[in-house]
Design a protein around this motif. Structure first.
Motif, PDB file in Angstrom:
ATOM      1  N   THR A   1      47.121  36.660  43.520  1.00 28.98           N
ATOM      2  CA  THR A   1      47.066  35.725  44.637  1.00 28.98           C
ATOM      3  C   THR A   1      46.994  36.546  45.917  1.00 28.98           C
ATOM      4  O   THR A   1      47.905  37.324  46.214  1.00 28.98           O
ATOM      5  CB  THR A   1      48.293  34.802  44.669  1.00 28.98           C
ATOM      6  OG1 THR A   1      48.349  34.051  43.452  1.00 28.98           O
ATOM      7  CG2 THR A   1      48.194  33.834  45.843  1.00 28.98           C
ATOM      8  N   TRP A   2      45.892  36.380  46.635  1.00 25.07           N
ATOM      9  CA  TRP A   2      45.655  37.139  47.865  1.00 25.07           C
ATOM     10  C   TRP A   2      46.168  36.325  49.042  1.00 25.07           C
ATOM     11  O   TRP A   2      45.674  35.232  49.317  1.00 25.07           O
ATOM     12  CB  TRP A   2      44.168  37.424  48.009  1.00 25.07           C
ATOM     13  CG  TRP A   2      43.803  38.432  49.068  1.00 25.07           C
ATOM     14  CD1 TRP A   2      44.634  39.291  49.713  1.00 25.07           C
ATOM     15  CD2 TRP A   2      42.486  38.678  49.580  1.00 25.07           C
ATOM     16  NE1 TRP A   2      43.938  40.071  50.602  1.00 25.07           N
ATOM     17  CE2 TRP A   2      42.608  39.717  50.541  1.00 25.07           C
ATOM     18  CE3 TRP A   2      41.235  38.132  49.327  1.00 25.07           C
ATOM     19  CZ2 TRP A   2      41.506  40.217  51.241  1.00 25.07           C
ATOM     20  CZ3 TRP A   2      40.137  38.631  50.017  1.00 25.07           C
ATOM     21  CH2 TRP A   2      40.276  39.657  50.963  1.00 25.07           C
ATOM     22  N   HIS A   3      47.172  36.843  49.723  1.00 21.08           N
ATOM     23  CA  HIS A   3      47.779  36.149  50.862  1.00 21.08           C
ATOM     24  C   HIS A   3      47.001  36.487  52.131  1.00 21.08           C
ATOM     25  O   HIS A   3      46.963  37.647  52.557  1.00 21.08           O
ATOM     26  CB  HIS A   3      49.249  36.555  51.007  1.00 21.08           C
ATOM     27  CG  HIS A   3      50.122  35.986  49.929  1.00 21.08           C
ATOM     28  ND1 HIS A   3      51.099  35.043  50.176  1.00 21.08           N
ATOM     29  CD2 HIS A   3      50.148  36.198  48.595  1.00 21.08           C
ATOM     30  CE1 HIS A   3      51.694  34.717  49.040  1.00 21.08           C
ATOM     31  NE2 HIS A   3      51.137  35.401  48.068  1.00 21.08           N
ATOM     32  N   CYS A   4      46.403  35.472  52.726  1.00 26.10           N
ATOM     33  CA  CYS A   4      45.512  35.641  53.882  1.00 26.10           C
ATOM     34  C   CYS A   4      45.916  34.646  54.974  1.00 26.10           C
ATOM     35  O   CYS A   4      45.334  33.568  55.103  1.00 26.10           O
ATOM     36  CB  CYS A   4      44.063  35.404  53.478  1.00 26.10           C
ATOM     37  SG  CYS A   4      43.496  36.393  52.064  1.00 26.10           S
TER      38      CYS A   4
ATOM     39  N   LYS B   1      45.945  31.056  50.576  1.00 22.20           N
ATOM     40  CA  LYS B   1      46.202  31.878  49.394  1.00 22.20           C
ATOM     41  C   LYS B   1      45.001  31.728  48.479  1.00 22.20           C
ATOM     42  O   LYS B   1      44.688  30.622  48.034  1.00 22.20           O
ATOM     43  CB  LYS B   1      47.491  31.437  48.697  1.00 22.20           C
ATOM     44  CG  LYS B   1      48.745  31.679  49.522  1.00 22.20           C
ATOM     45  CD  LYS B   1      50.001  31.271  48.770  1.00 22.20           C
ATOM     46  CE  LYS B   1      51.245  31.528  49.615  1.00 22.20           C
ATOM     47  NZ  LYS B   1      52.492  31.143  48.886  1.00 22.20           N
ATOM     48  N   LEU B   2      44.315  32.834  48.251  1.00 26.86           N
ATOM     49  CA  LEU B   2      43.119  32.822  47.429  1.00 26.86           C
ATOM     50  C   LEU B   2      43.456  33.345  46.039  1.00 26.86           C
ATOM     51  O   LEU B   2      43.950  34.475  45.893  1.00 26.86           O
ATOM     52  CB  LEU B   2      42.027  33.687  48.066  1.00 26.86           C
ATOM     53  CG  LEU B   2      41.570  33.270  49.468  1.00 26.86           C
ATOM     54  CD1 LEU B   2      40.507  34.227  49.983  1.00 26.86           C
ATOM     55  CD2 LEU B   2      41.057  31.839  49.478  1.00 26.86           C
ATOM     56  N   LEU B   3      43.179  32.540  45.019  1.00 29.83           N
ATOM     57  CA  LEU B   3      43.416  32.952  43.644  1.00 29.83           C
ATOM     58  C   LEU B   3      42.253  33.812  43.182  1.00 29.83           C
ATOM     59  O   LEU B   3      41.096  33.376  43.223  1.00 29.83           O
ATOM     60  CB  LEU B   3      43.574  31.730  42.740  1.00 29.83           C
ATOM     61  CG  LEU B   3      43.854  32.024  41.264  1.00 29.83           C
ATOM     62  CD1 LEU B   3      45.154  32.814  41.098  1.00 29.83           C
ATOM     63  CD2 LEU B   3      43.920  30.718  40.463  1.00 29.83           C
TER      64      LEU B   3
ATOM     65  N   ASN C   1      50.578  42.008  48.270  1.00 32.20           N
ATOM     66  CA  ASN C   1      49.725  40.845  48.009  1.00 32.20           C
ATOM     67  C   ASN C   1      48.775  40.526  49.166  1.00 32.20           C
ATOM     68  O   ASN C   1      47.984  39.588  49.079  1.00 32.20           O
ATOM     69  CB  ASN C   1      50.549  39.617  47.650  1.00 32.20           C
ATOM     70  CG  ASN C   1      51.549  39.211  48.727  1.00 32.20           C
ATOM     71  OD1 ASN C   1      51.414  39.561  49.891  1.00 32.20           O
ATOM     72  ND2 ASN C   1      52.568  38.460  48.320  1.00 32.20           N
ATOM     73  N   GLN C   2      48.829  41.320  50.239  1.00 42.00           N
ATOM     74  CA  GLN C   2      47.850  41.192  51.329  1.00 42.00           C
ATOM     75  C   GLN C   2      46.624  42.069  51.110  1.00 42.00           C
ATOM     76  O   GLN C   2      45.637  41.932  51.833  1.00 42.00           O
ATOM     77  CB  GLN C   2      48.486  41.590  52.675  1.00 42.00           C
ATOM     78  CG  GLN C   2      49.526  40.638  53.224  1.00 42.00           C
ATOM     79  CD  GLN C   2      50.138  41.165  54.505  1.00 42.00           C
ATOM     80  OE1 GLN C   2      51.270  41.639  54.507  1.00 42.00           O
ATOM     81  NE2 GLN C   2      49.405  41.085  55.606  1.00 42.00           N
TER      82      GLN C   2
END
Length: 281
Positions: A7-10, A14-16, A187-188
């Motif tokens: 999970t990319w925290h932006c 949050k992009l899976l 996760n960033q």
């Protein structure tokens, strides 16, 4: 290979990553980018194209106001802001798609994030501007951390490696470690091996063959091969816009090796390529 999910925290998104291949559409608001320079230089045309890419399947729109092609000249801060910030504001007002700012300048990244962007895509791996990491931390941005040596105007003079894959991995890992030490969360971060940056055509091909080696670093992978010169080298094709199907083949190689995000010019076609590959693999 089966991709690991992340999970990319932006910022507020949050992009899976990993369940399907995500598409990052390229929007160069520049007069001199290697493939589409000048095509989307006006705000009206750039916004129209951004919205079309979102409609065609782009999960992220990557907006850049300074060319990073080999030998390109730098633009000043005010000019880069003028090329990017009004476009980000206009796009955000019309669409909720994730927006990435393609820049090496911390002030451009800061203004872009405040205007509605979610991600900093820094081709220098957050190395050229010492304030870039602080901006990313303060505004909780997603970070695409690419491998490059030097700057776009001299990077092709810096292609000597003791061991290509090990050296690129080590240098990427150093960039990631610096960001973590400065307080960013893992996760960033997404890595990009930097196809076409500080690498010869033969070196780019070797990296493509060994992309799966980069998974040992423990981060999701962004891959940018679209229309690049190594594809032209393979195809003996000098016109970048005639490398669309060579690009498609490179995306299949990337997915096969577990890449999570593809940065592309031809969104509709490449989204179809990725969807079919994902569905059948």
């Amino acid at each position: 290979m089966k991709r690991k999910t992340f999970t990319w925290h932006c910022r507020n998104k949050k992009l899976l990553l990993g369940e399907r291949t995500l598409i990052m559409g390229i929007l160069n608001s520049t007069p001199d980018s290697f493939s589409d320079g000048g095509q989307f230089y006006s705000l009206e045309k750039a916004l129209e194209h951004s919205l079309k890419m979102a409609e065609d399947g782009a999960d992220i729109i990557d907006i850049g106001g300074e060319s990073t092609r080999p030998g390109s000249e730098r633009v000043n801060l005010n000019e880069e802001l003028k090329r990017t910030i009004p476009l980000i504001q206009a796009l955000r007002a019309k669409n909720t798609v994730a927006i990435s700012i393609d820049t090496t300048k911390a002030e451009v990244a800061k203004q872009a994030l405040l205007a509605g962007a979610n991600i900093i895509n820094d081709v220098s791996g957050f190395q050229l501007d010492p304030e870039m990491a602080n901006v990313a931390k303060a505004l909780d941005a997603g970070c695409a951390v690419m491998h490059m040596r030097g700057t776009p105007d001299n990077m092709q003079n810096l292609c000597k490696y003791k061991d290509l894959i090990d050296d690129v991995k080590d240098e990427l890992n150093q960039s990631m470690t610096q960001l973590l030490d400065l307080g960013l969360n893992k996760n960033q971060l997404v890595l990009d091996p930097g196809i076409g940056f500080s690498k010869t055509a033969e070196q780019n091909i070797e990296i493509m063959k060994r992309l799966s080696d980069f998974h040992s670093l423990g981060y999701p992978m962004l891959l940018g091969t679209s229309r690049k010169s190594f594809i032209g080298h393979i195809l003996d094709e000098t016109d970048a816009q005639e490398r669309v199907w060579g690009t498609a083949a490179s995306l299949c190689v990337g997915i096969q090796h577990g890449a999570h995000i593809m940065r592309v010019h031809d969104v509709k076609q490449m989204a179809q390529v990725c969807k079919v590959y994902d569905f059948c693999s």
